[in-house]
Design a protein around this motif. Sequence first.
Motif, PDB file in Angstrom:
ATOM      1  N   UNK A  54     -25.811  59.731 -30.855  1.00  0.00           N
ATOM      2  CA  UNK A  54     -26.239  61.189 -30.487  1.00  0.00           C
ATOM      3  C   UNK A  54     -27.361  61.542 -31.352  1.00  0.00           C
ATOM      4  N   UNK A  55     -28.281  60.550 -31.520  1.00  0.00           N
ATOM      5  CA  UNK A  55     -29.446  60.697 -32.414  1.00  0.00           C
ATOM      6  C   UNK A  55     -30.679  61.130 -31.435  1.00  0.00           C
ATOM      7  N   UNK A  56     -30.577  62.621 -31.090  1.00  0.00           N
ATOM      8  CA  UNK A  56     -31.521  63.529 -30.330  1.00  0.00           C
ATOM      9  C   UNK A  56     -32.986  63.238 -31.018  1.00  0.00           C
ATOM     10  N   UNK A  57     -32.987  63.164 -32.246  1.00  0.00           N
ATOM     11  CA  UNK A  57     -34.669  63.278 -33.120  1.00  0.00           C
ATOM     12  C   UNK A  57     -35.143  61.849 -32.822  1.00  0.00           C
ATOM     13  N   UNK A  58     -34.083  60.860 -32.806  1.00  0.00           N
ATOM     14  CA  UNK A  58     -34.569  59.581 -32.576  1.00  0.00           C
ATOM     15  C   UNK A  58     -35.306  59.436 -30.955  1.00  0.00           C
ATOM     16  N   UNK A  59     -34.520  59.998 -30.072  1.00  0.00           N
ATOM     17  CA  UNK A  59     -34.855  59.922 -28.768  1.00  0.00           C
ATOM     18  C   UNK A  59     -36.245  60.552 -28.522  1.00  0.00           C
ATOM     19  N   UNK A  60     -36.180  61.885 -29.109  1.00  0.00           N
ATOM     20  CA  UNK A  60     -37.362  62.759 -28.983  1.00  0.00           C
ATOM     21  C   UNK A  60     -38.653  61.893 -29.802  1.00  0.00           C
ATOM     22  N   UNK A  61     -38.398  61.171 -30.713  1.00  0.00           N
ATOM     23  CA  UNK A  61     -39.418  60.538 -31.333  1.00  0.00           C
ATOM     24  C   UNK A  61     -40.019  59.268 -30.590  1.00  0.00           C
ATOM     25  N   UNK A  62     -39.157  58.558 -30.125  1.00  0.00           N
ATOM     26  CA  UNK A  62     -39.658  57.584 -29.092  1.00  0.00           C
ATOM     27  C   UNK A  62     -40.383  57.882 -27.851  1.00  0.00           C
ATOM     28  N   UNK A  63     -39.539  58.817 -27.173  1.00  0.00           N
ATOM     29  CA  UNK A  63     -40.309  59.288 -26.023  1.00  0.00           C
ATOM     30  C   UNK A  63     -41.658  60.318 -26.259  1.00  0.00           C
ATOM     31  N   UNK A  64     -41.704  60.783 -27.188  1.00  0.00           N
ATOM     32  CA  UNK A  64     -42.959  61.645 -27.726  1.00  0.00           C
ATOM     33  C   UNK A  64     -43.817  61.054 -28.065  1.00  0.00           C
ATOM     34  N   UNK A  65     -43.753  59.764 -28.602  1.00  0.00           N
ATOM     35  CA  UNK A  65     -45.018  58.650 -28.819  1.00  0.00           C
ATOM     36  C   UNK A  65     -45.427  58.183 -27.475  1.00  0.00           C
ATOM     37  N   UNK A  66     -44.634  57.855 -26.514  1.00  0.00           N
ATOM     38  CA  UNK A  66     -45.155  57.448 -25.514  1.00  0.00           C
ATOM     39  C   UNK A  66     -45.779  58.698 -24.490  1.00  0.00           C
ATOM     40  N   UNK A  67     -45.112  59.799 -24.624  1.00  0.00           N
ATOM     41  CA  UNK A  67     -45.836  61.050 -23.920  1.00  0.00           C
ATOM     42  C   UNK A  67     -47.155  61.507 -24.615  1.00  0.00           C
ATOM     43  N   UNK A  97     -28.501  57.467 -18.469  1.00  0.00           N
ATOM     44  CA  UNK A  97     -29.321  58.173 -19.312  1.00  0.00           C
ATOM     45  C   UNK A  97     -30.303  57.170 -19.836  1.00  0.00           C
ATOM     46  N   UNK A  98     -29.973  56.065 -20.265  1.00  0.00           N
ATOM     47  CA  UNK A  98     -31.052  55.163 -20.988  1.00  0.00           C
ATOM     48  C   UNK A  98     -32.031  54.729 -20.051  1.00  0.00           C
ATOM     49  N   UNK A  99     -31.417  54.414 -18.698  1.00  0.00           N
ATOM     50  CA  UNK A  99     -32.567  53.778 -17.934  1.00  0.00           C
ATOM     51  C   UNK A  99     -33.288  55.013 -17.435  1.00  0.00           C
ATOM     52  N   UNK A 100     -33.015  56.188 -17.293  1.00  0.00           N
ATOM     53  CA  UNK A 100     -33.872  57.497 -17.146  1.00  0.00           C
ATOM     54  C   UNK A 100     -34.998  57.595 -18.350  1.00  0.00           C
ATOM     55  N   UNK A 101     -34.433  57.408 -19.433  1.00  0.00           N
ATOM     56  CA  UNK A 101     -35.447  57.833 -20.730  1.00  0.00           C
ATOM     57  C   UNK A 101     -36.388  56.367 -20.641  1.00  0.00           C
ATOM     58  N   UNK A 102     -35.792  55.181 -20.390  1.00  0.00           N
ATOM     59  CA  UNK A 102     -36.770  54.263 -20.248  1.00  0.00           C
ATOM     60  C   UNK A 102     -37.892  54.184 -19.030  1.00  0.00           C
ATOM     61  N   UNK A 103     -37.528  54.697 -18.161  1.00  0.00           N
ATOM     62  CA  UNK A 103     -38.380  55.166 -17.117  1.00  0.00           C
ATOM     63  C   UNK A 103     -39.335  56.110 -17.610  1.00  0.00           C
ATOM     64  N   UNK A 104     -39.107  57.226 -18.193  1.00  0.00           N
ATOM     65  CA  UNK A 104     -39.960  58.089 -18.621  1.00  0.00           C
ATOM     66  C   UNK A 104     -41.110  57.248 -19.795  1.00  0.00           C
ATOM     67  N   UNK A 105     -40.518  56.673 -20.582  1.00  0.00           N
ATOM     68  CA  UNK A 105     -41.491  55.913 -21.523  1.00  0.00           C
ATOM     69  C   UNK A 105     -42.241  54.887 -20.670  1.00  0.00           C
ATOM     70  N   UNK A 106     -41.727  53.860 -19.723  1.00  0.00           N
ATOM     71  CA  UNK A 106     -42.590  53.232 -18.913  1.00  0.00           C
ATOM     72  C   UNK A 106     -43.796  53.835 -17.962  1.00  0.00           C
ATOM     73  N   UNK A 107     -43.356  54.822 -17.617  1.00  0.00           N
ATOM     74  CA  UNK A 107     -44.217  55.736 -16.688  1.00  0.00           C
ATOM     75  C   UNK A 107     -45.688  56.293 -17.583  1.00  0.00           C
ATOM     76  N   UNK A 108     -44.948  56.681 -18.907  1.00  0.00           N
ATOM     77  CA  UNK A 108     -46.062  57.261 -19.795  1.00  0.00           C
ATOM     78  C   UNK A 108     -47.136  56.058 -20.232  1.00  0.00           C
ATOM     79  N   UNK A 109     -46.482  55.058 -20.374  1.00  0.00           N
ATOM     80  CA  UNK A 109     -47.262  53.758 -20.968  1.00  0.00           C
ATOM     81  C   UNK A 109     -47.991  53.290 -19.872  1.00  0.00           C
ATOM     82  N   UNK A 110     -47.636  53.294 -18.591  1.00  0.00           N
ATOM     83  CA  UNK A 110     -48.370  52.992 -17.207  1.00  0.00           C
ATOM     84  C   UNK A 110     -49.604  53.809 -17.231  1.00  0.00           C
ATOM     85  N   UNK A 111     -49.663  55.215 -17.574  1.00  0.00           N
ATOM     86  CA  UNK A 111     -50.422  55.951 -17.349  1.00  0.00           C
ATOM     87  C   UNK A 111     -51.559  55.840 -18.448  1.00  0.00           C
TER      88      UNK A 111
END
Length: 109
Positions: A47-60, A1-15
């Motif tokens: 289990x910090x869903x809010x933290x995950x939302x925050x990090x991915x949300x920033x990239x998105x 799962x962490x690799x998946x989240x990292x990939x979403x962040x990476x693709x967002x930043x690439x864009x």
Amino acid sequence: MELLLETVALYSLKLAYETEGHSPILRDDPLMGSCDREVFELLIRRGDVAGIHGEIGRCLNLALEAIGRMDAVLGRELGRLAAEFGAAETVEGLYAPAIILRDYLRDVL
């Protein structure tokens, strides 16, 4: 799962930041900041869903800005997918929307 989240962040930043003719953004790029696999692994373990939302949300948000916000067709779709990801309330619930986000961002790139 962490690799998946990292990939979403990476693709967002690439864009958001990658330009043609310049060096590509890689996983170890300083732009990744706190969006690396180890950070996501820690957030998942806690289990910090809010933290995950925050990090991915920033990239998105950066990706959304790069493609014209909600005024563009691509932006509306990315906004919709980001909202579905943001609606997940558990770590397990993040998995399916993260896959859809990853695939969408990869296709846009």
